[in-house]
Scaffold this motif. Sequence first.
Motif, PDB file in Angstrom:
ATOM      1  N   LEU A   1       0.855  -1.187   0.000  1.00 22.99           N
ATOM      2  CA  LEU A   1       0.000   0.000   0.000  1.00 22.99           C
ATOM      3  C   LEU A   1       0.885   1.228   0.000  1.00 22.99           C
ATOM      4  CD1 LEU A   1      -2.928   0.910   0.183  1.00 22.99           C
ATOM      5  CD2 LEU A   1      -2.731   0.846   2.656  1.00 22.99           C
TER       6      LEU A   1
ATOM      7  N   TYR B   1      -8.675   9.617  -5.030  1.00 23.27           N
ATOM      8  CA  TYR B   1      -9.011   8.295  -5.570  1.00 23.27           C
ATOM      9  C   TYR B   1      -7.993   7.279  -5.102  1.00 23.27           C
ATOM     10  CZ  TYR B   1     -11.132   4.993  -8.828  1.00 23.27           C
ATOM     11  OH  TYR B   1     -11.808   3.933  -9.364  1.00 23.27           O
ATOM     12  N   THR B   2      -8.410   6.018  -5.041  1.00 20.23           N
ATOM     13  CA  THR B   2      -7.484   4.945  -4.701  1.00 20.23           C
ATOM     14  C   THR B   2      -7.350   4.009  -5.887  1.00 20.23           C
ATOM     15  OG1 THR B   2      -7.952   5.077  -2.340  1.00 20.23           O
ATOM     16  CG2 THR B   2      -7.067   3.003  -3.153  1.00 20.23           C
ATOM     17  N   PHE B   3      -6.119   3.789  -6.292  1.00 21.39           N
ATOM     18  CA  PHE B   3      -5.836   3.039  -7.516  1.00 21.39           C
ATOM     19  C   PHE B   3      -5.454   1.603  -7.170  1.00 21.39           C
ATOM     20  CE2 PHE B   3      -5.239   7.496  -8.206  1.00 21.39           C
ATOM     21  CZ  PHE B   3      -5.816   7.718  -9.437  1.00 21.39           C
ATOM     22  N   GLY B   4      -6.207   0.657  -7.711  1.00 24.26           N
ATOM     23  CA  GLY B   4      -5.997  -0.725  -7.305  1.00 24.26           C
ATOM     24  C   GLY B   4      -6.105  -1.739  -8.421  1.00 24.26           C
ATOM     25  N   ASP B   5      -5.863  -1.306  -9.665  1.00 27.83           N
ATOM     26  CA  ASP B   5      -5.877  -2.282 -10.755  1.00 27.83           C
ATOM     27  C   ASP B   5      -4.682  -3.217 -10.626  1.00 27.83           C
ATOM     28  OD1 ASP B   5      -8.145  -1.296 -11.767  1.00 27.83           O
ATOM     29  OD2 ASP B   5      -7.267  -0.295 -13.499  1.00 27.83           O
ATOM     30  N   LEU B   6      -4.848  -4.401 -11.188  1.00 25.59           N
ATOM     31  CA  LEU B   6      -3.772  -5.389 -11.084  1.00 25.59           C
ATOM     32  C   LEU B   6      -2.553  -4.965 -11.897  1.00 25.59           C
ATOM     33  CD1 LEU B   6      -5.418  -8.921 -11.114  1.00 25.59           C
ATOM     34  CD2 LEU B   6      -4.002  -7.869  -9.359  1.00 25.59           C
TER      35      LEU B   6
ATOM     36  N   ALA C   1       0.634  -3.550  -5.916  1.00 24.73           N
ATOM     37  CA  ALA C   1       0.539  -2.462  -4.956  1.00 24.73           C
ATOM     38  C   ALA C   1      -0.711  -1.636  -5.214  1.00 24.73           C
ATOM     39  CB  ALA C   1       1.776  -1.579  -5.040  1.00 24.73           C
ATOM     40  N   ILE C   2      -1.306  -1.201  -4.146  1.00 23.99           N
ATOM     41  CA  ILE C   2      -2.475  -0.329  -4.214  1.00 23.99           C
ATOM     42  C   ILE C   2      -2.034   1.042  -3.725  1.00 23.99           C
ATOM     43  CG2 ILE C   2      -4.695   0.124  -3.102  1.00 23.99           C
ATOM     44  CD1 ILE C   2      -5.124  -2.944  -3.157  1.00 23.99           C
TER      45      ILE C   2
ATOM     46  N   ILE D   1      -3.054   5.153  -2.767  1.00 27.99           N
ATOM     47  CA  ILE D   1      -4.051   6.182  -2.470  1.00 27.99           C
ATOM     48  C   ILE D   1      -3.567   7.501  -3.046  1.00 27.99           C
ATOM     49  CG2 ILE D   1      -5.372   7.295  -0.645  1.00 27.99           C
ATOM     50  CD1 ILE D   1      -4.563   4.932   1.160  1.00 27.99           C
TER      51      ILE D   1
END
Lengths: 248, 248
Positions: B21, B84-89, B114-115, B117
Motif C-alpha cells: 500500500l 481516488y485509490t488506484f488498485g488495478d492489477l 501495490a495499491i 491512495i
Amino acid sequence: MNIEELEDLVRQMYASTMPGLSIDCIVFGFHDSAIKILSLRFNNADAWMLPNGLIFHKESIQQAAQRILLERTSLKDIFLKQFYTFGDLDRTNIEDMKTMMPFPSILEMVPKRAISIGYYALVEHSKVQPQLDFMTAECRWFGVDELPKMIFDHNKIVEIGLKSLRAQIDHLPIGYHLMPETFTMPELQKLHEAILGEPLDRANFQKRILSYDILERLEERRTGGAHKSPYVYRFIPEKYEAFLQREF
Amino acid sequence: MNIEELEDLVRQMYASTMPGLSIDCIVFGFHDSAIKILSLRFNNADAWMLPNGLIFHKESIQQAAQRILLERTSLKDIFLKQFYTFGDLDRTNIEDMKTMMPFPSILEMVPKRAISIGYYALVEHSKVQPQLDFMTAECRWFGVDELPKMIFDHNKIVEIGLKSLRAQIDHLPIGYHLMPETFTMPELQKLHEAILGEPLDRANFQKRILSYDILERLEERRTGGAHKSPYVYRFIPEKYEAFLQREF
DNA sequence: TATCATTGTGTCAAGGCGACACAATCAATG
DNA sequence: CATTGATTGTGTCGCCTTGACACAATGATA
C-alpha cells in the motif's frame, strides 16, 4: 471445527489477501419510498457491519468489491462507485474486534490497524435476496435513519457515502440502477426525494428529468390507483450512458 | 553501502509500513500563468514519478501524505485532498521496477502488486524549494502538458487528479492555497483559466468571486505595469472556511 | 354520475450567468 | 507635458434556467 483448524483457516485467508487493507460496501436500495442500506450481523455476536472483505492478491479492488457483493446479494455486474478510503489510526477499535473474535489466539492474528476502501453500490431492491454465510448470522435492509450502531467507523462511512451519493444526484439521474425496469414519474421523484431528504416540485422535476432525454415513455399506463393513471417510463441504456459521458 | 546493508534497510522499511500500500501525491503549483506539477526522478535511473511513499503502521494516511510532502517541499500543513485509490492489477509493471531496482535481491522484496491512495496538494509555488534525498536525483516542476512519461500509472493518476481539481473549482475558489498572500483579480482569474483550460470573462469572473464574500480589498494597488493599476486582494481565512462549510 | 386525490402540462416571475459596452487609469512615447 | 494604448473596474442588457403556482385531465370509488 476446532480452534486449530480455525487458526489455519484465518492464516490461509490472510496469506492470500492484502494485509491490513479491506473493502467496505454500502449497498443502497430503494423500497417503500425510502433509501435502504444492507447491514449484516457477524456470527452470533452483537456486531452489525457493512458488507466487507479482504482483497485477494490477484484481483483488482473493483473486482474484490464485486465479489464481496456477489456473496451478499447474488447479483452480478452491480453498479459500484468508489467514494473514499478510510485510514485513520483509531478507525478500528479493539473492543469491537473482541466482540467478533472471542478467541485470543485468533484475535492475535487480526491486524490492529486497517485501512478500508469505501464503495457504494446501487441495486434494485426487489432483486436482492440477502445471503448468509458461515460468518453471518443476519443480513437485513435498514432505513437510513434506522441503522443500528455498527462496528468500527462503519456508521461514519455510511454518512460519507450518503453525502457522496447526494452530490451525485444533483447532476445525475441515478435512478437507472435503483429503479425497476419500468416505473412512473412520481415513483422516480420519490427516489430523488428519498436521497435528497427533501420534497421536490412535481412539475419542475418532470421537466428537468425529461430534458435529459434519457427516458422513454411507454404505451402502457399504470392503472389500479383511484387516480389519474400515470405514464410508465424506462431508461434508454444507450442514452443514459451517453449522458454520463458529457462535459464535466 | 553494500548490498547486504541495503537489503537490511529495505527489510526494515517494509517491516514498519503497510505492505502493498502506498500514497501518491500530485503537488499542484501555479507559476507563469500555468499549473505546474512536481515530479521527481529516482536515483540515477530514467524513472520519473510522483512524490510517493509508504504508510507507517502508526500514522494515519493523511499524516503519511503530509510527511511525504514535507520531505519534498519542506512545507508543513499543506492543503491535501484525497481523490481516488488506484488498485488495478496491472497498474505496476515489472519493467519500471527493474529500472528503479537494478539489484535482483532487492527487486525480489518489492511487492509485485501495490495499491495506491491518490492525494493532491495545493501549494504556493514560490514557497517550495524542491528537496532531494538519497533516493532522488532530481525534483522539478513541470507544466501539465510537459510532464515526462512517468512510471507505473502515474500519468493516469495525474489525469484523474486534474479532473478532480477541475470539478472542485467549479464550486470552490481554490486559489486560497495556490496564490500568494496578496494578489490581483486578473492574477486570480489566470489561475482559474489555467486550471479550467479556457478563458473566462473578466467582468463575470469578478462578480462571481466577489459574491462569495471571501476576499478583502486592500488599500494598496499594484503599480508598475503601463496600465491601470489593479486592486490588491487577500483571502479572509475565516470567511473562506465558512464558505467551504456551506450546503452541498 | 359526482367526487377527489393524483397526474400532466402550461405560465409567469425572479435569479443567475454570459456577452458586451464604456469609463478610468497608468506607464510609455514623443 | 499631452497623447497613446493596453489593461482594469463597473454597469447594462438579454437569455436561459429554475422555482412557484395554476389549471385541466383522469380514473377508481362512492
